[in-house]
Motif scaffolding. Structure first.
Motif, PDB file in Angstrom:
ATOM      1  N   THR A   1      79.938 -26.217 114.167  1.00 50.08           N
ATOM      2  CA  THR A   1      79.967 -24.844 114.528  1.00 50.08           C
ATOM      3  C   THR A   1      79.231 -24.414 115.586  1.00 50.08           C
ATOM      4  O   THR A   1      79.528 -23.404 116.166  1.00 50.08           O
ATOM      5  CB  THR A   1      79.149 -24.201 113.180  1.00 50.08           C
TER       6      THR A   1
ATOM      7  N   ASP B   1      91.856 -22.687 110.168  1.00 46.93           N
ATOM      8  CA  ASP B   1      91.781 -21.734 109.236  1.00 46.93           C
ATOM      9  C   ASP B   1      90.557 -21.020 108.824  1.00 46.93           C
ATOM     10  O   ASP B   1      90.404 -20.512 107.802  1.00 46.93           O
ATOM     11  CB  ASP B   1      92.537 -22.383 108.108  1.00 46.93           C
ATOM     12  N   LYS B   2      89.427 -21.429 109.616  1.00 51.38           N
ATOM     13  CA  LYS B   2      88.219 -21.256 109.400  1.00 51.38           C
ATOM     14  C   LYS B   2      87.301 -20.157 110.556  1.00 51.38           C
ATOM     15  O   LYS B   2      86.386 -20.579 111.102  1.00 51.38           O
ATOM     16  CB  LYS B   2      87.203 -22.069 109.264  1.00 51.38           C
TER      17      LYS B   2
END
Length: 280
Positions: free
Chosen positions: A240, A90-91
């Motif tokens: 990330t 969801d990112k």
């Protein structure tokens, strides 16, 4: 196989596809139950995609799980070496989705794709979400891999950051890189010699990856003539950074490596730290 798949691709909801929803944070399960793609398995960053370090100075905040544990997790999810896996979060693939994609690719599982745009792409397309606590059917033992490929340790990063023919890329936001702020780790700044390329620069305003051509331009402007296999990507804790590695793959740039320990390890080892203020 492209590392990305669109929500309109029928393979996303093919019954043979293993669909995995990756969430991060203490309320991961609650957010999953609030709405996820039908038949999507819940995976959590902290429990499934990382081990729990006794000391973040050795391996960082999100070290990889043991190969034995990761293989057991894949078996629990029903994944076999022949499974087609589709992953989302969801990112925008920045907090787990790309990490799982990278982990699978690293152990040699090539049939894996990340949903471009993540959960938002599905809701934008009008997909009705499920609130069931979906439980997968376990598969036979997934073969325990020999290694996670395309990783580097802190010693290799030290050498690479000083070498003219190698490049270390820090994908954290600029304020953290410059040493203005550090919300997660103990010290602000960056590895001396590392360059900054914020991971979200690879995304459109809608939260989808840029086209492969646009990504190729973005990354090549940073990499220049450095061979891709001599490029090391890191972030705060090795999560990330995988978003950028996926973007590079989509752009046709193959071979860059992940420094899993990332800034969370480096900043705890009493090593040189560069900031805008000290000019290192």
């Amino acid at each position: 196989m492209s590392p990305l798949i669109e929500i309109t691709d029928p393979r996303v909801f093919d019954p043979a596809t293993i669909l995995i929803d990756v969430r991060a944070g203490a309320n991961a399960h609650e957010r999953y139950l609030a709405g996820h793609l039908p038949n999507a398995i819940l995976a959590t960053l902290d429990d499934d995609l990382a081990s729990h370090p006794a000391d973040a100075a050795i391996g960082g905040r999100h070290p990889l799980p043991s190969l034995k544990d990761f293989a057991a997790t894949l078996s629990r999810w029903g994944v076999t070496p022949n499974s087609h896996v589709v992953v989302y979060d969801d990112k925008n693939a920045a907090m787990g989705g790309a990490r799982l994609w990278w982990m699978l690719r690293s152990i040699g599982h090539t049939s894996v794709q990340v949903l471009n745009g993540g959960l938002k792409a599905a809701t934008d397309e009008g997909v009705e979400l499920s609130t069931d606590d979906y439980k997968p059917v376990a598969a036979g033992p997934y073969p325990i891999p020999e290694q996670y490929r395309h990783t580097v340790d802190i010693e290799e990063v030290k050498a690479a950051a000083k070498a003219d023919d190698r490049l270390v890329i820090d994908v954290r936001e600029g304020q953290r890189y410059l040493g203005h702020t550090e919300p997660l780790d103990l010290v602000a700044g960056h590895i001396p010699g590392a360059v900054n390329l914020f991971y979200s620069n690879s995304l459109s305003p809608e939260g989808r990856y840029l086209t492969s051509q646009a990504l190729a331009t973005l990354y090549k402007d940073t990499i220049g003539d450095i061979k891709p296999e001599n490029v090391i990507v890191h972030c705060g804790s090795g999560v990330t950074a995988c978003h950028t590695l996926l973007g590079m793959e989509h752009a046709g740039i193959t071979g860059p490596k992940l420094y899993v320990g990332s800034w969370s390890e480096w900043s705890r080892r009493d090593l040189p730290i560069a900031t805008e203020a000290n000019g290192l």
